[in-house]
Motif scaffolding. Sequence first.
Motif, mmCIF file in Angstrom:
data_model
loop_
_atom_site.group_PDB
_atom_site.id
_atom_site.type_symbol
_atom_site.label_atom_id
_atom_site.label_comp_id
_atom_site.label_asym_id
_atom_site.label_seq_id
_atom_site.Cartn_x
_atom_site.Cartn_y
_atom_site.Cartn_z
ATOM 1 N N TYR A 299 14.331 31.272 55.237
ATOM 2 C CA TYR A 299 13.971 32.221 56.287
ATOM 3 C C TYR A 299 14.442 33.643 55.996
ATOM 4 C CZ TYR A 299 12.549 28.332 59.295
ATOM 5 O OH TYR A 299 11.901 27.240 59.827
ATOM 6 N N TRP A 300 15.574 33.787 55.288
ATOM 7 C CA TRP A 300 16.135 35.116 55.051
ATOM 8 C C TRP A 300 16.214 35.492 53.570
ATOM 9 C CZ3 TRP A 300 17.892 32.670 59.590
ATOM 10 C CH2 TRP A 300 17.725 33.421 60.753
ATOM 11 N N ASN A 301 15.772 34.602 52.696
ATOM 12 C CA ASN A 301 15.750 34.885 51.257
ATOM 13 C C ASN A 301 17.124 35.302 50.739
ATOM 14 O OD1 ASN A 301 14.452 35.081 48.729
ATOM 15 N ND2 ASN A 301 14.183 37.299 48.971
ATOM 16 N N VAL A 302 18.142 34.603 51.191
ATOM 17 C CA VAL A 302 19.503 34.866 50.742
ATOM 18 C C VAL A 302 19.781 34.031 49.495
ATOM 19 C CG1 VAL A 302 21.945 34.604 51.315
ATOM 20 C CG2 VAL A 302 20.350 35.464 53.023
ATOM 21 N N GLY A 303 20.205 34.679 48.443
ATOM 22 C CA GLY A 303 20.507 33.977 47.199
ATOM 23 C C GLY A 303 21.062 34.937 46.165
ATOM 24 N N PHE A 304 21.517 34.395 45.058
ATOM 25 C CA PHE A 304 22.189 35.189 44.028
ATOM 26 C C PHE A 304 21.239 36.229 43.438
ATOM 27 C CE2 PHE A 304 23.786 35.646 39.577
ATOM 28 C CZ PHE A 304 24.968 36.285 39.903
ATOM 29 N N LEU A 305 21.608 37.521 43.585
ATOM 30 C CA LEU A 305 20.890 38.676 43.020
ATOM 31 C C LEU A 305 19.460 38.832 43.549
ATOM 32 C CD1 LEU A 305 22.027 38.619 39.271
ATOM 33 C CD2 LEU A 305 23.118 39.733 41.225
ATOM 34 N N ARG A 306 19.093 38.129 44.606
ATOM 35 C CA ARG A 306 17.733 38.254 45.128
ATOM 36 C C ARG A 306 17.478 39.616 45.767
ATOM 37 N NH1 ARG A 306 16.297 32.514 48.160
ATOM 38 N NH2 ARG A 306 16.765 31.139 46.397
ATOM 39 N N TYR A 307 18.537 40.275 46.159
ATOM 40 C CA TYR A 307 18.383 41.557 46.854
ATOM 41 C C TYR A 307 18.351 42.731 45.881
ATOM 42 C CZ TYR A 307 18.333 43.287 51.662
ATOM 43 O OH TYR A 307 17.946 43.772 52.876
ATOM 44 N N PHE A 308 18.472 42.452 44.614
ATOM 45 C CA PHE A 308 18.513 43.524 43.613
ATOM 46 C C PHE A 308 17.085 43.950 43.261
ATOM 47 C CE2 PHE A 308 22.924 44.021 41.949
ATOM 48 C CZ PHE A 308 23.539 43.208 42.880
ATOM 49 N N GLU A 309 16.503 44.751 44.158
ATOM 50 C CA GLU A 309 15.167 45.284 43.998
ATOM 51 C C GLU A 309 15.197 46.776 44.274
ATOM 52 O OE1 GLU A 309 12.453 41.526 45.485
ATOM 53 O OE2 GLU A 309 13.223 42.906 46.995
ATOM 54 N N LEU A 310 14.255 47.503 43.684
ATOM 55 C CA LEU A 310 14.226 48.956 43.856
ATOM 56 C C LEU A 310 14.064 49.344 45.321
ATOM 57 C CD1 LEU A 310 12.080 50.124 40.797
ATOM 58 C CD2 LEU A 310 14.548 50.386 41.140
ATOM 59 N N LYS A 311 13.278 48.579 46.059
ATOM 60 C CA LYS A 311 13.037 48.925 47.458
ATOM 61 C C LYS A 311 14.280 48.760 48.325
ATOM 62 C CE LYS A 311 11.289 44.331 48.774
ATOM 63 N NZ LYS A 311 10.126 43.592 49.328
ATOM 64 N N GLN A 312 15.302 48.070 47.805
ATOM 65 C CA GLN A 312 16.529 47.848 48.569
ATOM 66 C C GLN A 312 17.597 48.904 48.287
ATOM 67 O OE1 GLN A 312 16.401 45.845 50.870
ATOM 68 N NE2 GLN A 312 14.783 44.401 50.313
ATOM 69 N N ILE A 313 17.260 49.932 47.505
ATOM 70 C CA ILE A 313 18.238 50.978 47.192
ATOM 71 C C ILE A 313 18.829 51.613 48.454
ATOM 72 C CG2 ILE A 313 18.490 53.289 46.189
ATOM 73 C CD1 ILE A 313 16.754 52.399 43.886
ATOM 74 N N PRO A 314 18.033 51.920 49.502
ATOM 75 C CA PRO A 314 18.646 52.475 50.727
ATOM 76 C C PRO A 314 19.697 51.558 51.341
ATOM 77 C CG PRO A 314 16.281 52.834 50.747
ATOM 78 C CD PRO A 314 16.561 51.932 49.582
ATOM 79 N N ASN A 315 19.480 50.249 51.275
ATOM 80 C CA ASN A 315 20.459 49.325 51.830
ATOM 81 C C ASN A 315 21.725 49.280 50.982
ATOM 82 O OD1 ASN A 315 19.009 48.426 54.123
ATOM 83 N ND2 ASN A 315 17.771 47.083 52.847
ATOM 84 N N PHE A 316 21.571 49.421 49.665
ATOM 85 C CA PHE A 316 22.758 49.491 48.811
ATOM 86 C C PHE A 316 23.552 50.764 49.097
ATOM 87 C CE2 PHE A 316 20.721 46.132 46.432
ATOM 88 C CZ PHE A 316 21.781 45.435 45.882
ATOM 89 N N LEU A 317 22.844 51.853 49.402
ATOM 90 C CA LEU A 317 23.531 53.091 49.759
ATOM 91 C C LEU A 317 24.277 52.944 51.079
ATOM 92 C CD1 LEU A 317 20.844 55.748 48.731
ATOM 93 C CD2 LEU A 317 22.932 55.117 47.506
ATOM 94 N N LEU A 318 23.705 52.193 52.015
ATOM 95 C CA LEU A 318 24.392 51.935 53.287
ATOM 96 C C LEU A 318 25.709 51.196 53.058
ATOM 97 C CD1 LEU A 318 21.790 50.780 55.994
ATOM 98 C CD2 LEU A 318 23.356 52.720 56.115
ATOM 99 N N ALA A 319 25.701 50.296 52.100
ATOM 100 C CA ALA A 319 26.903 49.493 51.823
ATOM 101 C C ALA A 319 27.854 50.174 50.852
ATOM 102 C CB ALA A 319 26.496 48.129 51.265
#
Length: 485
Positions: A299-319
Motif C-alpha cells: 500500500y505504501w511501497n516501503v522498502g530498501f532504497l525504493r524512495y531513491f528517485e529523482l522526483k523524491q528530491i524535495p522530500n530528501f531536502l525536507l529530511a
Amino acid sequence: QAVFNVLLPDHAADAFSPPRLAEPGPWDVLLEWLLAGLSRWDAEHFLFISEHGYLYEHTCAFLPLYPLSLRAVAGGALWPLRGLLRLRSRLLLSAVLLNSLLSVLAAAALYELGCVVLRRRRVAFLAALLFSLGPASVFMAAAYSESMFAFLAFSAMWQLEKGQSWLSGLLFSLASGARANGLINAGFFLYSCCKRFALQLQVGSGSMRKLPPLWKRALSLASSAVLMSTGIFLPFALFQYYAYVRFCGPGPSLGQTVPEPLLQLARDKGYRPAGMDGPKPPWCSQWVPLVYSYVQDVYWNVGFLRYFELKQIPNFLLALPVTLLVSWAAWTYVSTNPRHCLTLGLERSKSEEEGKPRDGFCCPAAFVYVVHATALLAFGFSCMHVQVLTRFLGSSSPILYWFSAHLLQEHEPLLWSAGTDNAAPGRSVLGKSPGSHGKGTPDNPVVRLLRSWRIITPISKSILGFFLSYCLLGLILHCNFLPWT
C-alpha cells in the motif's frame, strides 16, 4: 492550526477520507471548524479505527494502543457529551486532549532522563524545551500516536536508567503496541544486560568472591534479557495474530454489518475489507504471516532504497536538517570517545572506576542512545518515506534534543553562567538575562535566545530556526492536506 485551516484552502490530496455516516450537529460543525486541521492524513486512519475497528486491511499498518485509548477517552471522560457530539467528534476531541497531556508528560520524562544520563540539569531542561518546540510539533498535537510513543519510550528509558527493569519493560511493551519501531527498544534491555555482565567480569578478585558463579550470572542475565525482549515483542505479535484471524480466518462474513458507504469506499479505492468472501490475501499463506510488513510494502511501497528517485528530491531536502543534525551528533560522539565506541561501551573507564563518570552529551552513558538514533536514521533514510524522518526521530530518540541543547550550551555565550552545573572554566555571564527583569524569576533559556536573536551565534540561529520554521510550516502545510513530514 485553526487560523491557518480557515485562511488557506485544503489541498485536494489523494488521502484516506472515509465518508461521515451521521449528520453533524451544530456542535460537531463548531468542533470541526476549530480542530479539523488536526485530523489530516494518517489521523484519519486512527480516528476511523477508533470508530469502526480494523475494517480495511491497510489500516493494520496502525497499531491498536492509540486508537483504543481514543475510544476509551471518548466513551469514558467525554461520555457526558454524547448528546451534543457524534462519536467521531468526541474521538477528535479525545485525541487533542490526550495528546496535549501526553506531550507534556513526554517532555517531563525527557527532562528526567536527561538528568540521569547527561548529569546536567540545564542541558536536560533545555532539551525538554526544545522538544516542546520541536520540528514535529504538529504531530504531537494531531491525532497521531507520536505523543503517546514519545511518552512511553522516554519514560521506559528513564526507568531503565534508574534500575526499574520491570516497570521499564512494561512501558517498552506498551510502546511497541503504539508504534512498530518500538520493537527496536528491546536493544536497550539487551545492551543493559550485556554491559552489566561485562562490568562484573572486570571487578577485582575480592569482589568476584562475593558474586555467584559465572555460569549462574550468565544464565540469569540471558534469561532476563530473553524474558524482557519477549514482553516487548508480545503486543506486536498479538496484533499480527488478531489481523490473521480477522482477514485470513473462516470467520462469519461482515458484509451484512458494514454500512454500505464504507463498502462502496472499499470498492472505489480497492481496499480489502475484513470477513469478505473470495481469495485470501497473499500474506496469509506466508510462513510468518505479517500483515504489517505486507501493508507497508503493497500500500505504501516501503522498502530498501525504493524512495531513491529523482522526483523524491524535495522530500530528501525536507529530511536534510534532521539527517545532518543526527549525523553530526553521532560523529561528535564517536570522535570524542573512539575507544569507548570501539569497545561498545563495555570496558570500565578510569572515571567510572574513580566514581566520577564524565557528564554532558559525550558521557559514556549516552553511547546506547547514540547507537539507537544512528540505527533509526540509517533505517529511515534507506527504507522509509524519507520525509517522515523528522517526526520518526523526534518521537523516538532523545539524541535530537540532547545534541541540539549541547550545541546551544557549548557555543552560545548568552547561556554561559558561573556557578552552575554547566559552567565551563573561564566562562562568565555576558550581561543580564533578558527574561529575568531583575525579579529573580526562573529563566526560560529558549525565550532568552529568541529575545536576543540579533546577537546570538549562527549555530543558535540555525538550530532555533530549524525548530521554529518546521513547527510553523507543519501547522500551515499539514493542517491543509499539503505534503509535510
